[in-house]
Each structure stands twice: as structure tokens, then as C-alpha cells.
Design an enzyme around this catalytic site. Structure first.
Site, PDB file in Angstrom:
ATOM      1  N   TRP A 564      56.652  33.914 126.943  1.00  0.00           N
ATOM      2  CA  TRP A 564      56.840  32.586 127.529  1.00  0.00           C
ATOM      3  C   TRP A 564      55.559  31.760 127.564  1.00  0.00           C
ATOM      4  O   TRP A 564      55.421  30.819 128.329  1.00  0.00           O
ATOM      5  CB  TRP A 564      57.486  32.702 128.914  1.00  0.00           C
ATOM      6  CG  TRP A 564      58.960  33.015 128.804  1.00  0.00           C
ATOM      7  CD1 TRP A 564      59.723  32.955 127.677  1.00  0.00           C
ATOM      8  CD2 TRP A 564      59.858  33.432 129.850  1.00  0.00           C
ATOM      9  NE1 TRP A 564      61.034  33.305 127.951  1.00  0.00           N
ATOM     10  CE2 TRP A 564      61.128  33.606 129.281  1.00  0.00           C
ATOM     11  CE3 TRP A 564      59.686  33.676 131.217  1.00  0.00           C
ATOM     12  CZ2 TRP A 564      62.244  34.008 130.021  1.00  0.00           C
ATOM     13  CZ3 TRP A 564      60.795  34.075 131.959  1.00  0.00           C
ATOM     14  CH2 TRP A 564      62.068  34.239 131.360  1.00  0.00           C
ATOM     15  N   GLU A 668      71.772  42.266 134.383  1.00  0.00           N
ATOM     16  CA  GLU A 668      72.685  41.170 134.677  1.00  0.00           C
ATOM     17  C   GLU A 668      74.105  41.428 134.183  1.00  0.00           C
ATOM     18  O   GLU A 668      74.567  40.773 133.254  1.00  0.00           O
ATOM     19  CB  GLU A 668      72.133  39.923 133.980  1.00  0.00           C
ATOM     20  CG  GLU A 668      72.568  38.646 134.619  1.00  0.00           C
ATOM     21  CD  GLU A 668      71.864  37.461 133.987  1.00  0.00           C
ATOM     22  OE1 GLU A 668      70.671  37.301 134.231  1.00  0.00           O
ATOM     23  OE2 GLU A 668      72.518  36.708 133.274  1.00  0.00           O
ATOM     24  N   HIS A 697      74.268  32.573 139.121  1.00  0.00           N
ATOM     25  CA  HIS A 697      74.138  31.297 138.408  1.00  0.00           C
ATOM     26  C   HIS A 697      75.138  30.264 138.895  1.00  0.00           C
ATOM     27  O   HIS A 697      75.178  29.143 138.401  1.00  0.00           O
ATOM     28  CB  HIS A 697      74.273  31.518 136.903  1.00  0.00           C
ATOM     29  CG  HIS A 697      73.283  32.534 136.395  1.00  0.00           C
ATOM     30  ND1 HIS A 697      73.547  33.882 136.402  1.00  0.00           N
ATOM     31  CD2 HIS A 697      72.017  32.393 135.932  1.00  0.00           C
ATOM     32  CE1 HIS A 697      72.483  34.521 135.936  1.00  0.00           C
ATOM     33  NE2 HIS A 697      71.545  33.649 135.653  1.00  0.00           N
TER      34      HIS A 697
HETATM   35 ZN    ZN Z   1      67.037  37.816 135.897  1.00  0.00          ZN
END
Ligand code: ZN
Ligand code: GLN
Length: 759
Positions: A564, A668, A697
Site C-alpha cells: 500500500w 472475512e 461492511h
Molecule cells: Zn479486514
């Protein structure tokens, strides 16, 4: 003669004008025609930038109000059922963002970049119908300004390759239905001008493709490149080599082929094939997806190498990919150290590099005018200055890396876990969270004000501590077993660490589009990395002092920090990653010495760093794994190491994940029941696993019953001794009300299950 080319240009605007226009329109503070005005103005400015830099091949239809794949969906009229009835901008933005009655279309990463495209949803019942207005209008708009553009399109094979079918069928079987639309489009385009260049992007061919897919090239491009003799079709690929496809493309009537020579070094071996055809080579030699100043002399050398095989007449000098993946312009970087700034170049600056490299390559250094000569001199100087800068080279770090021998933890998992379970005393199905708690407006404001110097250090720390106090109190009251401090001091899981490590730099305006109106501003790694002092002990230690329960310390892993960031191009990624890993191993040591017994090392981006080509996977896995293990190598037998990964598909990488040797991994899986968890069982995975039991989310609060069912499903796959219970990611984007209810329900669900298991 000099020919140069830009694959595509960023559209967000040098000061993110498009973002602001869109967000204001979405918030109903302005009208769609305001957005259109700004968009038109941006296109004009972006074309002018390229024209002024002397770029010959400038694109139209590289602009988009949201995403080019979405534009292609509109072009083909492949509108998912749930949006039928909507029109124009309402339809467009509903597909992108959802509306009251229809969820948004899925978004996913564009190859190995951090750009996300909208995933087309195709159905065999679709009736495709050409909608060419955007494409035609943009061309005409540029023409009115006196700029003759090439027209960018996403190719049909790539479009299908990146789509999904609602009936789960094979997307490629729909080629026969969308091809006629492309033909019709090209026919229309051919009428726009006497001669016209169309760039058709087919980056799908930089991946490993089955022969079946490669065999689509010939019939498709025999058709598309034969529509009209005044059309010149360039097929563009980027991010990797496309050698299998190149072999086929040269036998189609396309005019040229765009190859990336920086990220697809293998492409150099395809030159013979191109030389033996009549194709023009669009040579991607200026890095379109990094921020470093190109070394012009080296670029020209590369071009010379290429021209030993392919004649100069058939070469066009180009960016390696669309400049969309680079920040816009250095113009607004006012705070950056002059030295460092002189090493960088963003999209606008890259235009000059492309232009300069092509001028030298085609016409020689003597042909340069005085401004160009100056540019070349300054390019040489800054590269030299960078090479020799003391900001970059840290002998101490280099020596330590060379001699670093602690490559992994001393004890085996089986031995560690016994001691850990004894000392830490957590139950089966232990409850925890992934780290962050809601980032409230107050927390954000405090961080911002502190950064600006408007809030004193004391005041800032008091506020953060108050947050931590509340966060700890809530978790205790809720009955969560392994606590976290909530991460209020972090705005971002990479930036927070980058800011505290030497070797990292930050920009003011280095924004890169991530999706729709959203941009990210990655840190950049310019030098050897070291850790002047501990980065997290102050906060985690404070949090631990507030509870008798176990406080889990939070770190971001080396591979994620690397993936990132913009990474220096003068050192192998593997070497940079190792430096980060060593710094993190020191941090872990500090944490455990401060009494922290569980430490989580997040590797959210471990999977996205995987190479596009299978042939490179082993190399990546080797160093990525090595560096994760180095970072946790300092952990003592009784320090438990967790890791977290933001995805659920582990089928291909399960052995690597197991080899990372974390004591506990949280993942996840909440949206896939227990299906995706099965691989952990099938592969004989031994370590403990926390499959997310609810989706963070969405603002929805999951009920106790729902999570009871979810946990039962998990227990069908893995034994209770191996399972942890947690949400599926960090909670920072959620609201406190939602989080409180959800976590209480989660703990309640675990109680019910534990009772069930006793019975
Ligand atoms: Zn995560
Ligand atoms: N600890 C981080 C958090 O909870 C992990 C986030 C992530 O991996 N995306 O926010």
C-alpha cells in the site's frame, strides 16, 4: 520524426475537482449539469496538458464520471435487471452506488493496481444495443479544440474476462453477442474522420490464459480490425507481459500492439515476432504507475535495445500503462523537502519525460532545444543526487539486514499453543475484534487539529485516552474476552506506521483514484527503513493499564505496508519488505516487554500483492512469507501472534497462509457461510482461526439468532478448540450504536453456543 503516446490520463483533476463535483452533486448541493460543466473543463485541461507537452497520441474516452468498465456497460447497454427503468445519470450512478431499492454493482481491483472497477453482471438473456454517444461526443469535443485524439475502448475479451454471469455461466460464451456491438461502434467511429486511431485495451492477456481464451483473439480481431481501412487499431496491454497473445495478435489485421516493458520484462523476447510482422510497437517504457522520476538516459537505452530488433519507424514511445495510476502533478507539493521532490514525477511531469525520451531516441541529443537540454540535465542531476543521497542510504540498516539471522520463531506451533492457552486462559470460541472501533468525527477532528498544531500534545493525548477508556469499558461490559484499544490514533493502517519509520515520505497532493470519486494517498518509501523508537507501545500499554483482561496489540504487517505504498525503484521489493519486517520485529519485542501478551499483525494486502503470472508466484510467496515470519520472529513462546486478512478465498494460498505460522488468523468469511472455511479443514490447517461471524461492511445489526446459526455452521467445519469468534474486519467505518448492539449480540450468541455444547 518523433512519435509518442500516452495510454490514458488521470481524470480526477489536479485538485480532485471531479471528486468534489460528484460528491456535491450526490449530496444534492449541485445539479448534474454542474458536474458536466466541470467534467468538460477537466477534459479540456487534461488534453491541453498533453498537447503542450508534445504528446502525439492523446486519448479521448479515457475520461469517466465513475469508471470505464461502467461506461462500457452503458455502451453495450448490458444493464442488470434491477436497474431497468432508470435512465441517464440516475441509471449510471445507481449502478455504481446503489439506490433505495437496488444494491450497487460489485467492485473489484483492476489487475494488480489499487484502482477498482465495476464488475459487469451479464445474463444470457441480455439484449445488447449500442450506445455510442459518450465516445463520439468526447472525440468531437477534443476535435473542436483542435486536438485529434485516439479513442480508448476496453476490449471485448477483457470486458468478458472481468465480468460475471448472473447464472454463473461462462462469460466468454457471450462474445458472439457483444462483438456485433463493437463492430457497429467501430463503423460509427470510422465515419468521424479520414483516419482514426482506436486503442483497444486487452490487459486480460497479461494473465495466464487458457488456450480457449487465446483462441478468441483471431476471430475477434480479424473482424474488428477489418471494419474500415481508415481505422488503425492498437491493442494495448500493460502491467505484465502478454507473450502468448502477442504471437496471435501479429496475425490479425490490427495496426499496432502496446506492450509494457517495465512490468512485463518478458515482452522483450517478443520483439522478433513483432519485427517479422508489419505491426507498430507502442513501447511502454516510462513508468505509468510509480512516482519516481524516470531516468531518461536509461529509457533511451531501453528503446535502443528494442530498436535493435524492431525498426525505429515502427516504434512509438509510450507510458507503460494509463497514468491514471499515478498522482496528478507535483505542482501542489509545497511542503516536501526539495531534494525528495526533485526525485519525483507525477502524471503531468511524466508527459515531459515521454516527450523528451522520444525526442532523444528518434532525433538524437543534438536535436534538443535549450529547454529540453535543460530538462535532460536536470533529470540527470536529480537521478544522480538521489543515487548518492544520504537520505536514502543507511549503512547501519543495510548491515543489519545482511546479518539478520532470526528468521522465525524458535518453537513449533504445537508447543507454543499449549503454553499460550495455559497462560492466557481463554476459552474455546474466544471472542475478540479486529482492532479498530468507530472513528468518530471528534476523533478525526482531534487528530487533524493536532497535526495542524492547533491542538496541544497534552490535549490530544487526553482525548485519545478518553476514547481508549470508553472503548475498554465498553468491551469489558459487553463481555468480550480479548480486548483492543480501538486505534483512535490511526487514520490509516499504513500511514500511521510510515509516519514513524525513517525512509518513508508523504505527499500533500499525491492522490490516486481508487474508485469512483475516492482517492488514496499512499506514502512513498524512498530510503532504507528503520524505526527510531517504538510506534505503538505508548497507546497499547496505556490501554493494557486500564484493564485486567488481555489487551491485544495491533500492527500492520510488512507485506501490507509495502503493497500500500509507492516503493522505491532502486531496490528490489523483497529487500524493502525485509527492512520493514525487521523494524516490526523490534516493535513486537518492545510490546511483549511492555507486558502485551497477544499481538496482531495485519496482512490485509497479502493476497493482493500476488503477481499476475503464475510463474512469479513462487518468488513472491517466498519473500512475503519470509518477511511475515521475520516480523514475528521476536515473539516469545508465550506471546500469541494473530494475523488478519480481509478476504475469504484461501483455496490457492492455504499452504502459504499456514506457513506464515501465526497462532491465530482472523478472516472475512461472514458473507459465505462456511463454504470458504472448508479449505482450512481439507488442508489440515492446524492453527486457530477466527472466521468473521458478521459483515461489518453494512450498517445492519445482526441478530443473536443469526450469529448462533453462523457459529453452528462454523462448528460443522472446525472444532471449537480451533475457533475464535469475531466480526469480519475492523469497525472503524461503523457507528458506535451499531457496533455496541452487534458485539453484544455476538457475545450473547457465543454464550448460547457454549451452553449448547455443554449439553
Ligand atoms: Zn479486514
Ligand atoms: N486492525 C485493523 C482494523 O481493525 C485491520 C483492518 C484491515 O485489515 N483492513 O482496522
Amino acid at each position: 520524426m518523433s512519435k509518442n503516446y500516452v495510454v490514458g490520463f488521470p481524470r480526477i483533476g489536479e485538485q480532485r475537482e471531479l471528486k468534489k463535483a460528484l460528491e456535491s452533486y450526490w449530496a444534492k448541493n449541485s445539479t448534474f449539469s454542474d458536474v458536466e460543466d466541470i467534467a468538460k473543463d477537466l477534459r479540456t485541461r487534461h488534453w491541453k496538458y498533453q498537447q503542450n507537452a508534445g504528446i502525439d497520441f492523446i486519448s479521448s474516452n479515457d475520461f469517466s464520471l465513475y469508471d470505464n468498465m461502467l461506461d462500457t456497460i452503458v455502451m453495450l447497454n448490458s444493464i442488470p435487471q434491477r436497474f431497468i427503468g432508470l435512465e441517464d445519470e440516475e441509471l449510471y450512478f445507481s449502478m455504481a452506488r446503489g439506490n433505495k431499492s437496488a444494491v450497487a454493482m460489485e467492485m473489484t481491483k483492476w489487475f494488480n493496481t489499487n484502482y477498482h472497477y465495476i464488475v459487469p453482471e451479464l445474463s444470457p438473456n441480455d439484449e445488447y444495443k449500442l450506445n455510442s454517444s459518450k465516445i463520439i461526443n468526447e472525440y468531437k469535443e477534443a476535435k473542436e479544440l483542435g486536438i485529434k485524439t485516439k479513442i480508448n475502448l476496453i476490449g471485448p475479451i477483457t470486458f468478458l474476462g472481468l465480468s460475471k454471469r448472473v447464472d454463473r455461466g461462462d462469460c466468454y460464451t457471450l462474445l458472439y453477442k457483444i462483438l456485433p456491438i463493437y463492430e457497429e461502434l467501430l463503423e460509427e467511429i470510422s465515419k468521424l474522420d479520414d483516419d482514426i486511431v482506436v486503442q483497444i485495451d486487452e490487459p486480460i492477456f497479461v494473465k495466464d490464459n487458457e488456450t480457449k481464451i487465446l483462441s478468441l483473439i483471431k476471430p475477434t480481431y480479424d473482424k474488428l480490425a477489418n471494419i474500415s481501412s481508415n481505422l488503425k487499431i492498437i491493442v494495448s496491454t500493460y502491467f505484465e507481459h502478454s507473450k502468448e497473445a502477442t504471437k496471435v495478435f501479429v496475425h490479425t489485421p490490427i495496426w499496432g500492439l502496446g506492450l509494457d516493458f517495465l512490468y512485463g520484462d518478458e515482452n522483450i523476447n517478443s520483439l522478433e515476432i513483432i519485427a517479422n510482422s508489419d505491426k507498430v510497437l507502442v513501447a511502454g517504457v516510462v513508468d505509468g504507475r510509480n512516482i519516481w522520476k524516470n531516468n531518461i538516459i536509461k529509457t533511451v537505452e531501453l528503446l535502443e535495445d528494442i530498436s535493435k530488433v524492431v525498426g525505429k519507424d515502427n516504434i512509438i514511445v509510450s507510458s507503460s500503462c494509463s497514468l491514471l495510476h499515478a498522482p496528478f502533478t507535483l505542482k501542489y507539493e509545497e511542503k516536501m523537502a526539495q531534494d525528495i521532490k526533485s526525485w519525483l514525477s507525477y502524471a503531468v511531469e511524466k508527459l515531459d519525460e515521454i516527450s523528451l525520451a522520444s525526442e532523444i531516441f528518434f532525433n538524437g541529443i543534438d536535436s534538443l532545444d535549450s529547454a529540453q537540454k535543460e530538462m535532460l540535465e536536470s533529470n540527470k542531476n536529480s537521478n544522480l543526487n538521489r543515487e548518492n543521497s544520504s537520505l536514502i542510504h543507511n549503512q547501519e540498516v543495510q548491515d543489519r539486514v545482511k546479518n539478520f539471522s532470526k528468521l522465525q520463531r524458535d518453537e513449533k506451533f504445537e508447543d507454543r499453543i499449549k503454553i499460550q492457552r495455559e497462560e492466557l486462559g481463554y476459552q474455546d470460541l474466544a471472542t475478540t475484534t479486529i482492532g479498530s472501533f468507530p472513528q468518530t468525527p471528534e476523533v478525526r477532528e482531534a487528530r487533524r487539529d493536532f497535526k495542524k498544531g492547533e491542538l496541544s500534545k497534552d490535549e490530544y493525548e487526553t482525548q485519545m485516552k478518553k476514547y481508549i477508556d470508553d472503548c475498554v469499558a465498553f468491551q469489558e461490559e459487553c463481555g468480550i474476552e480479548i480486548l483492543v484499544h480501538g486505534e483512535p490514533e490511526r487514520n490509516d493502517m499504513v500511514e500511521y506506521f510510515g509516519e514513524q519509520l525513517d525512509g518513508f515520505g508523504f505527499s500533500q497532493n499525491g492522490w490516486v483514484q481508487s474508485y469512483g470519486s475516492r482517492c488514496v494517498k499512499p506514502p512513498f518509501i524512498y530510503g532504507d527503513i528503520s524505526r527510531p523508537k517504538s510506534m505503538t507501545v505508548y497507546w497499547i500499554g496505556y490501554a493494557q493499564s486500564k484493564t485486567d483482561k488481555i489487551m491485544k496489540g495491533m500492527l500492520t504487517g510488512p507485506v501490507t505496508i509495502l503493497n500500500w505504498s509507492f516503493v522505491r525503484d532502486d531496490k528490489a521489493r523483497a529487500d524493502v519488505s525485509k527492512q520493514i519486517a525487521i523494524a516490526l520485529s523490534d516493535e513486537i519485542d518492545d510490546l511483549q516487554n511492555a507486558g502485551i501478551k497477544i499481538i496482531q499483525v495485519d496482512e490485509a494486502a497479502f493476497k493482493e500483492g500476488y503477481p499476475l503470472r503464475a510463474e512469479k508466484i513462487k518468488i513472491y510467496e517466498k519473500w512475503a512469507l519470509r518477511d511475515f515470519k521475520i516480523s514475528v520472529s521476536s515473539a516469545k513462546i508465550n506471546t500469541q501472534i494473530h494475523t488478519h486478512m480481509c478476504y475469504s478465498e484461501f483455496n490457492d494460498i492455504i499452504d502459504t497462509i499456514e506457513a506464515m505460522d501465526a497462532d491465530v488468523i482472523s478472516i472475512e468469511t461472514s458473507r459465505s457461510g462456511n463454504e470458504l472455511l472448508k479449505i482450512f479443514k481439507e488442508s489440515g490447517y492446524k492453527q486457530e482461526v477466527g472466521p468473521g461471524v458478521y459483515d461489518i461492511h453494512s450498517p445492519r445489526v445482526p441478530s443473536v439468532d443469526e450469529m448462533v446459526i453462523q457459529i453452528r455452521l462454523l462448528l460443522e467445519v472446525l472444532p471449537k478448540e480451533q475457533l475464535w469468534i469475531n466480526p469480519d474486519c475492523g469497525l472503524k467505518t461503523r457507528k458506535w450504536e451499531e457496533v455496541k448492539l452487534s458485539l453484544k449480540n455476538m457475545v450473547e450468541a457465543v454464550k448460547i453456543i457454549r451452553e449448547e455444547l455443554k449439553a
